[in-house]
Design a protein around this motif. Structure first.
Motif, PDB file in Angstrom:
ATOM      1  N   PRO A  17       0.838  -1.207   0.000  1.00  0.00           N
ATOM      2  CA  PRO A  17       0.000   0.000   0.000  1.00  0.00           C
ATOM      3  C   PRO A  17       0.871   1.254   0.000  1.00  0.00           C
ATOM      4  O   PRO A  17       2.042   1.218   0.381  1.00  0.00           O
ATOM      5  CB  PRO A  17      -0.786  -0.133   1.318  1.00  0.00           C
ATOM      6  N   GLY A  18       0.292   2.340  -0.420  1.00  0.00           N
ATOM      7  CA  GLY A  18       1.046   3.590  -0.431  1.00  0.00           C
ATOM      8  C   GLY A  18       0.794   4.383  -1.693  1.00  0.00           C
ATOM      9  O   GLY A  18      -0.318   4.384  -2.244  1.00  0.00           O
ATOM     10  N   LYS A  19       1.853   5.031  -2.185  1.00  0.00           N
ATOM     11  CA  LYS A  19       1.712   5.935  -3.322  1.00  0.00           C
ATOM     12  C   LYS A  19       1.536   5.164  -4.633  1.00  0.00           C
ATOM     13  O   LYS A  19       1.856   3.979  -4.733  1.00  0.00           O
ATOM     14  CB  LYS A  19       2.954   6.826  -3.437  1.00  0.00           C
ATOM     15  N   ASP A  20       1.058   5.883  -5.631  1.00  0.00           N
ATOM     16  CA  ASP A  20       1.068   5.351  -6.994  1.00  0.00           C
ATOM     17  C   ASP A  20       2.516   5.170  -7.429  1.00  0.00           C
ATOM     18  O   ASP A  20       3.389   5.976  -7.091  1.00  0.00           O
ATOM     19  CB  ASP A  20       0.331   6.309  -7.924  1.00  0.00           C
ATOM     20  N   LEU A  21       2.757   4.114  -8.220  1.00  0.00           N
ATOM     21  CA  LEU A  21       4.125   3.703  -8.531  1.00  0.00           C
ATOM     22  C   LEU A  21       4.501   3.973  -9.982  1.00  0.00           C
ATOM     23  O   LEU A  21       3.695   3.736 -10.895  1.00  0.00           O
ATOM     24  CB  LEU A  21       4.281   2.201  -8.285  1.00  0.00           C
ATOM     25  N   VAL A  22       5.725   4.428 -10.188  1.00  0.00           N
ATOM     26  CA  VAL A  22       6.354   4.417 -11.505  1.00  0.00           C
ATOM     27  C   VAL A  22       7.674   3.659 -11.340  1.00  0.00           C
ATOM     28  O   VAL A  22       8.529   4.060 -10.545  1.00  0.00           O
ATOM     29  CB  VAL A  22       6.623   5.835 -12.046  1.00  0.00           C
ATOM     30  N   ILE A  23       7.802   2.542 -12.060  1.00  0.00           N
ATOM     31  CA  ILE A  23       8.975   1.680 -11.937  1.00  0.00           C
ATOM     32  C   ILE A  23       9.697   1.659 -13.282  1.00  0.00           C
ATOM     33  O   ILE A  23       9.091   1.346 -14.305  1.00  0.00           O
ATOM     34  CB  ILE A  23       8.574   0.249 -11.541  1.00  0.00           C
ATOM     35  N   VAL A  24      10.979   1.979 -13.280  1.00  0.00           N
ATOM     36  CA  VAL A  24      11.794   1.917 -14.490  1.00  0.00           C
ATOM     37  C   VAL A  24      12.635   0.645 -14.434  1.00  0.00           C
ATOM     38  O   VAL A  24      13.335   0.405 -13.446  1.00  0.00           O
ATOM     39  CB  VAL A  24      12.710   3.151 -14.629  1.00  0.00           C
ATOM     40  N   LEU A  25      12.562  -0.167 -15.492  1.00  0.00           N
ATOM     41  CA  LEU A  25      13.370  -1.367 -15.619  1.00  0.00           C
ATOM     42  C   LEU A  25      14.380  -1.140 -16.740  1.00  0.00           C
ATOM     43  O   LEU A  25      13.996  -0.976 -17.897  1.00  0.00           O
ATOM     44  CB  LEU A  25      12.493  -2.586 -15.948  1.00  0.00           C
ATOM     45  N   HIS A  26      15.663  -1.121 -16.390  1.00  0.00           N
ATOM     46  CA  HIS A  26      16.720  -0.836 -17.364  1.00  0.00           C
ATOM     47  C   HIS A  26      17.360  -2.151 -17.782  1.00  0.00           C
ATOM     48  O   HIS A  26      18.117  -2.769 -17.027  1.00  0.00           O
ATOM     49  CB  HIS A  26      17.761   0.102 -16.746  1.00  0.00           C
ATOM     50  N   GLN A  27      17.079  -2.577 -19.001  1.00  0.00           N
ATOM     51  CA  GLN A  27      17.531  -3.868 -19.501  1.00  0.00           C
ATOM     52  C   GLN A  27      19.024  -3.926 -19.837  1.00  0.00           C
ATOM     53  O   GLN A  27      19.634  -2.912 -20.156  1.00  0.00           O
ATOM     54  CB  GLN A  27      16.786  -4.213 -20.793  1.00  0.00           C
TER      55      GLN A  27
END
Length: 550
Positions: free
Chosen positions: A375-385
């Motif tokens: 739970p918590g904030k809205d997420l933005v996740i960056v995946l660097h391949q």
């Protein structure tokens, strides 16, 4: 028969000015085969009529090198300086010849910011042998030579005269040949990046000037960022995954028309929107990654300016998102300095999705479902391949993805057929197809089970040359980089809840799939997609602006 004393010959004394000229001649010829080949092509090919032009050009380069080396013709300086020039020139020549690259500031930046595991793939016995023969043997001779150094004011006068005379004669020849030579050099600007070792010196100077420039206070942008009206009344959290691909070129994606089925899973993905005409900001990670997350467009992008300015991830943080960067590459190049960062590239005992010193991209998804459920904030996740990073493409994917073959398993492209190099590269795209499909499956499952609205945006940082025009890898200056290095894939997936919440018209976006786009669109489109309102958002560059329904 007269017998020669080899020891005496080896230790024969030589005038410092003559030694410098000999090294200048060696650098201008042996170390610049690629430059002369390119110049011959630039002037229209070799012929007897062009022989005076080519001979004059060679003399100009020898004279310039001689003049530039004269300041190093002093005791205690001459030997290390001349040996260093030979080694640098030899190594540069090998890489230019082996991979068809050119050496500029961006390439030097790439060298300094590439991790040791990646750099080690470029080192092999053929490189060592080439440097040993073309630089090691002359360096050994120089190291053992007894050099006569002109001394006193007379010695300074000699050096000054040689320096001025060499430059004057080079200038005279340049004036005489200018009418024919200038158009060729102007039309083939890559020539300046092929002339070694001056290309290395210029590139290193440019890189260090940026690196050691006077610290500048961080310029804040988007501090006014807030979530817009489409967030009103929303009970579900959002999770947006931005996948930054590595070295993936659109030309080898079957979604973009490639003959091999390199995207079997994504081709079956309902709702996936593939943008077919996207241009990268740069041709190397060290340029493209900071550029794509910067508000600066490619035409105005400056590495130093971007380094001292907040970017997309900062603006999202200002708007109230939790931002996390997960890395399976060589870092975020400063983009993620002010957000959470997790390095997932280092292998460790028992770590899944790793083999030897290589961790595959699926490791980026480890623990992601649990993270999304928190739970918590809205997420933005960056995946660097790690993606399709070369030259050892066969290390970028697990054994089960070696569908196309036979494959090149060496970093020495000259030891492989072009077909085997392309096959290995295509397998990396096949694995990226699997990785992206796995990411979408995870987000689809989260939308059903974790009560969140999810989306994924994928784009590659730059492309790759695979032998077209005898050019390999990437990093060519953007102004004359081939399409293979700048045309990159980009695609978008949204859960039904995400598109409904933000009132995004999928059909409208699908209609834009063949429009010319670029990395310039990413900054503004991510903000537009997430309905972030801020003065730095440019609606003209926002893909979603015309596709939001009231």
């Amino acid at each position: 028969m007269k017998r020669y004393n080899v020891h005496k010959v080896f230790h024969r004394r030589i005038n410092a000015n003559l030694l410098v000229f000999s090294v200048a001649l060696l650098l201008a010829t042996v170390a610049n085969i690629n430059f002369w080949s390119a110049l011959v092509h630039a002037v229209g090919g070799f012929s007897l009529a062009r022989l005076p032009l080519l001979a004059g050009s060679l003399l100009i380069v020898v004279l310039l090198f001689h003049a530039l080396l004269i300041p190093f013709s002093f005791r205690f300086v001459a030997k290390p300086a001349l040996i260093a020039c030979l080694v640098v020139a030899s190594a540069s020549t090998w890489f230019i010849n082996e991979y068809g690259i050119v050496i500029d500031k961006a390439m030097i930046q790439n060298v300094f910011e590439t991790d040791l595991r990646e750099a080690s793939e470029l080192l092999n016995w053929r490189l060592v042998l080439f440097v040993a023969l073309t630089a090691g043997l002359p360096s050994l001779l120089i190291a053992r030579m007894q050099i006569r150094f002109p001394s006193g004011l007379r010695g300074l006068g000699q050096r000054a005269g040689i320096f001025a005379g060499a430059l004057a004669l080079a200038a005279l020849l340049l004036v005489l040949l200018f009418k024919t030579l200038a158009p060729a050099v102007r039309e083939h600007r890559e020539l300046r990046y092929l002339l070694t070792p001056t290309n290395v010196v210029q590139a290193l100077n440019g890189y260090l000037r940026n690196r050691w420039s006077t610290p500048v206070a961080l310029q804040q942008i988007g501090r006014d960022a807030v979530k817009g009206p489409r967030w009103a009344g929303a009970a579900r959290r959002t999770v947006t995954v931005i996948v930054v691909g590595e070295t993936a070129r659109a030309a080898n994606f079957s979604l973009d028309g490639y003959a091999r089925p390199t995207n079997p899973r994504l081709a079956r993905e309902e709702g996936l929107i593939n943008f077919a005409r996207v241009q990268s900001c740069g041709t190397a990670t060290a340029v493209s990654v900071p550029c794509v997350f910067s508000v600066l467009p490619r035409e105005q992008y400056d590495d130093s300016m971007a380094k001292h300015q907040e970017g997309l991830l900062d603006v999202l943080s200002h708007a109230g998102f939790r931002v996390l960067w997960r890395d399976n590459n060589s870092g975020c190049k400063g983009v993620c300095d002010r957000v959470e960062f997790v390095d997932m590239a280092a292998p460790s005992p028992g770590k899944p999705h790793c083999a030897g010193d290589e961790c595959y991209d699926e490791g980026l998804l480890e623990g992601l479902p649990d993270l999304i459920r928190q739970p918590g904030k809205d997420l933005v996740i960056v995946l660097h391949q790690k993606g399709s990073h070369g030259p050892e493409y066969a290390k970028r994917y697990p054994a089960g993805f070696g569908r196309f073959g036979p494959v090149c398993r060496s970093s020495e492209f000259s030891a492989c057929s072009r077909e085997s190099i392309v096959a290995a590269y295509d397998n990396t795209i096949l694995y990226t197809d699997h990785f992206l499909a796995q990411t979408i499956d995870l987000l689809r499952q989260a939308a059903r089970d974790a009560d969140v609205d999810t989306s994924m945006l994928y784009f590659s940082d730059h492309g790759e040359s695979l032998g077209e025009g005898n050019m390999y890898l990437h990093g060519a200056p953007w102004m004359f980089a081939p399409d293979e290095q700048t045309h990159v894939p980009m695609m978008l997936w949204m859960s039904d809840g995400f598109s409904q919440r933000f009132r995004i018209d999928r059909a409208c976006l699908q209609a834009r799939r063949d429009q010319p786009l670029s990395h310039d669109n990413v900054f503004h489109s991510v903000l537009g997609m997430l309905n972030v309102e801020t003065a730095v958002l440019n609606p003209k560059l926002d893909l979603f602006h015309a596709c939001v329904r009231n």
